[in-house]
Design a protein around this motif. Sequence first.
Motif, PDB file in Angstrom:
ATOM      1  N   GLY A  88     -58.333  15.099  60.654  1.00  0.00           N
ATOM      2  CA  GLY A  88     -58.609  16.128  59.578  1.00  0.00           C
ATOM      3  C   GLY A  88     -58.256  15.728  58.094  1.00  0.00           C
ATOM      4  O   GLY A  88     -58.777  16.116  57.289  1.00  0.00           O
ATOM      5  N   GLN A  89     -57.397  14.660  58.110  1.00  0.00           N
ATOM      6  CA  GLN A  89     -56.700  14.309  56.924  1.00  0.00           C
ATOM      7  C   GLN A  89     -57.611  12.925  56.250  1.00  0.00           C
ATOM      8  O   GLN A  89     -57.396  12.635  55.528  1.00  0.00           O
ATOM      9  CB  GLN A  89     -55.272  13.960  56.800  1.00  0.00           C
ATOM     10  CG  GLN A  89     -54.496  14.862  57.429  1.00  0.00           C
ATOM     11  CD  GLN A  89     -53.056  14.609  57.642  1.00  0.00           C
ATOM     12  OE1 GLN A  89     -52.255  13.466  57.073  1.00  0.00           O
ATOM     13  NE2 GLN A  89     -52.386  15.121  58.631  1.00  0.00           N
ATOM     14  N   ILE A 113     -65.148  22.894  59.381  1.00  0.00           N
ATOM     15  CA  ILE A 113     -64.040  24.065  59.459  1.00  0.00           C
ATOM     16  C   ILE A 113     -64.669  25.326  60.250  1.00  0.00           C
ATOM     17  O   ILE A 113     -64.223  26.391  60.222  1.00  0.00           O
ATOM     18  CB  ILE A 113     -63.609  24.869  58.137  1.00  0.00           C
ATOM     19  CG1 ILE A 113     -64.822  24.996  57.139  1.00  0.00           C
ATOM     20  CG2 ILE A 113     -62.676  23.330  57.263  1.00  0.00           C
ATOM     21  CD1 ILE A 113     -64.342  25.548  55.870  1.00  0.00           C
ATOM     22  N   SER A 116     -62.472  26.931  62.722  1.00  0.00           N
ATOM     23  CA  SER A 116     -60.975  26.904  62.140  1.00  0.00           C
ATOM     24  C   SER A 116     -60.887  28.542  62.489  1.00  0.00           C
ATOM     25  O   SER A 116     -61.732  29.358  62.723  1.00  0.00           O
ATOM     26  CB  SER A 116     -61.027  26.638  60.773  1.00  0.00           C
ATOM     27  OG  SER A 116     -61.784  27.330  59.941  1.00  0.00           O
ATOM     28  N   ASN A 163     -61.514  19.619  54.234  1.00  0.00           N
ATOM     29  CA  ASN A 163     -60.496  19.861  54.671  1.00  0.00           C
ATOM     30  C   ASN A 163     -59.494  19.429  53.841  1.00  0.00           C
ATOM     31  O   ASN A 163     -58.161  19.154  54.311  1.00  0.00           O
ATOM     32  CB  ASN A 163     -60.502  19.042  56.129  1.00  0.00           C
ATOM     33  CG  ASN A 163     -60.819  19.850  57.216  1.00  0.00           C
ATOM     34  OD1 ASN A 163     -60.498  20.949  57.313  1.00  0.00           O
ATOM     35  ND2 ASN A 163     -61.477  19.316  58.117  1.00  0.00           N
TER      36      ASN A 163
END
Length: 350
Positions: A88-89, A113, A116, A163
């Motif tokens: 995600g990073q 997302i 999410s 993200n």
Amino acid sequence: MASPELVKFQHVSKVFKTNKKKSHEVLKDVNLTIQKGKIFGIIGYSGAGKSTLIRCINGIEKATQGKVFFEDKEVNKLSKKALRQIRGQIGMIFQQFNLMPARTIAENVALPIKYSSLGKEKIREKVMEMLELVGLPEKADTYPSSLSGGQKQRVAIARALINNPKILLCDEATSALDPQTTQSILKLLKKLNERLGITLVLVTHEMQVVEDICDEIAVLNKGKIVEQGDVYSIFVNPQDQLTKRFINTTSKLNVSSSLLKTINLVRNQQLIKITYISDEAVVPLISIISIKFKIKANIIVGDIKMLRGKPLGGLVIVLDGEAEQIADTLKYLRGQKNVQVEVYQDGRFL
Ligand SMILES: Nc1ncnc2c1ncn2[C@@H]1O[C@H](COP(=O)(O)OP(=O)(O)OP(=O)(O)O)[C@@H](O)[C@H]1O
């Protein structure tokens, strides 16, 4: 003070088994460090292992030997859940953009997302924010087929950034684009690096891309890093033949061999290339050697450019004089701080 490390490779090797008996070592003892906030270029010919290398950063490929760290976490040792969090990073974009043709631009950008906890409105808000950032808000409700290559890459960048990743991996992101569009995408990447502080890793086979925006570079040859360092130092004083070849592709001093053949060197003439930096870029080297060694120096090509805000100049010259005068001139030039000298021999500058 050096910025903190974001990615670190320690003695990383990657072996692919091609069949029961054969294997292929694609990365060989790779060591590198990528600092936060930098633009790091990885350059090499096709098949050098560039994609495999960056895929080790997000764990798509696993190192066969050695360690890959993302911040303080060893990527190979993470649980599936922890790996998902790390991914995600880490944003990624590709040469072929990888957009979904049946989804609108907004839906493409929203993909990371989609599942999410954010509500529809919040997702739309974030999508529009990303599309503003890449300069395409008006395309939100159109489909990928209606976009140009450069616009598709902008959408892919928006999707990769939604993200708020710490790093963006760019795998030949401009290789499918024409030179002008390449420039606009590089400008956008540079803007994102400056505005968001995002670290960029650019995999490329084009030295011009490295020259245009990278701070640091690693040169990969058949799975091995043959040279790495800050871009200016490497352009000024490349050590490896492959690095020199890549640099030549961006240099006006890369006089074609057919032109060189038209220069009929006679006895007592020597063709040389000099590269000079900083203050030496304005020092009248030619006048000095003419007066000091009574040698004739005919300039064939000259160039000066700014690289990372510093001058980098060069000249291709025919020196004309007695052997001793030529030898003294070369000795003098080689003794100058920040001057590199190459002599033309057997069809190339060495
Ligand atoms: N999953 C795999 N299984 C077997 N061999 C692989 C695999 N992935 C890559 N390779 C081989 O590893 C070598 C390096 O591939 P890689 O894609 O990393 O190189 P590259 O420098 O990115 O080249 P290109 O720019 O052409 O993509 C190639 O010889 C490739 O065939």
